[in-house]
Design a protein around this motif. Structure first.
Motif, PDB file in Angstrom:
ATOM      1  N   ALA A  80       0.806  -1.219   0.000  1.00 15.01           N
ATOM      2  CA  ALA A  80       0.000   0.000   0.000  1.00 15.01           C
ATOM      3  C   ALA A  80       0.844   1.277   0.000  1.00 15.01           C
ATOM      4  O   ALA A  80       0.337   2.351  -0.288  1.00 15.01           O
ATOM      5  CB  ALA A  80      -0.939   0.004   1.201  1.00 15.01           C
ATOM      6  N   GLU A  85      -1.685   2.577   5.778  1.00 11.18           N
ATOM      7  CA  GLU A  85      -2.438   1.685   4.893  1.00 11.18           C
ATOM      8  C   GLU A  85      -2.038   0.226   5.086  1.00 11.18           C
ATOM      9  O   GLU A  85      -2.881  -0.669   4.991  1.00 11.18           O
ATOM     10  CB  GLU A  85      -2.268   2.097   3.429  1.00 11.18           C
ATOM     11  N   GLU A  86      -0.773  -0.031   5.372  1.00  9.75           N
ATOM     12  CA  GLU A  86      -0.355  -1.413   5.632  1.00  9.75           C
ATOM     13  C   GLU A  86      -0.947  -1.929   6.939  1.00  9.75           C
ATOM     14  O   GLU A  86      -1.334  -3.089   7.030  1.00  9.75           O
ATOM     15  CB  GLU A  86       1.167  -1.545   5.629  1.00  9.75           C
ATOM     16  N   ARG A  89      -4.536  -2.715   6.157  1.00 16.07           N
ATOM     17  CA  ARG A  89      -4.622  -3.959   5.377  1.00 16.07           C
ATOM     18  C   ARG A  89      -4.438  -5.169   6.286  1.00 16.07           C
ATOM     19  O   ARG A  89      -5.162  -6.160   6.182  1.00 16.07           O
ATOM     20  CB  ARG A  89      -3.573  -3.944   4.263  1.00 16.07           C
ATOM     21  N   ASP A  93      -7.134  -8.232   7.207  1.00 15.32           N
ATOM     22  CA  ASP A  93      -6.809  -9.646   6.979  1.00 15.32           C
ATOM     23  C   ASP A  93      -6.775 -10.459   8.276  1.00 15.32           C
ATOM     24  O   ASP A  93      -7.272 -11.580   8.320  1.00 15.32           O
ATOM     25  CB  ASP A  93      -5.453  -9.780   6.284  1.00 15.32           C
TER      26      ASP A  93
END
Length: 103
Positions: A80, A85-86, A89, A93
């Motif tokens: 990302a 953003e990581e 993410r 998940d």
């Protein structure tokens, strides 16, 4: 309980406080190489290579010791590009109960 533990390039130590508040069985260690760090914060290219190398070695040590490590390389498909953003993410998940960070 599932914990997400982001670990940054300046936190490559097993004495990190976030590690003290979780267990190998409960934690997902998130380490990430992101363009935000490589492009927006000025670093000499040799320093970036050193930082990413140190991160990769530390991640392998943690994995060898039984920790669950989610390592995102700079050139990974889907990277990302930013820390925020990581983390988002990974939350999507992994769906952790909590996020443990060290300031």
């Amino acid at each position: 309980m599932t914990d997400l533990v982001p670990v940054f390039a300046d936190q490559l130590t097993r004495t990190l406080s976030a590690f003290q508040n979780t267990t190998k069985e409960d934690a997902f260690i998130l380490m990430m190489e992101v363009a935000e760090e490589a492009d927006q914060v000025w670093h000499h290219r040799k320093k970036l290579v050193f930082l990413f190398s140190a991160m990769r070695h530390f991640a392998r040590e943690l994995e060898a010791d039984g920790w669950n490590v989610r390592y995102v390389r700079l050139d990974d498909e889907g990277n990302a590009g930013t820390f925020g953003e990581e983390v988002r993410r990974a939350v999507k998940d992994i769906r952790p109960d909590r996020i443990l960070v060290t300031e």
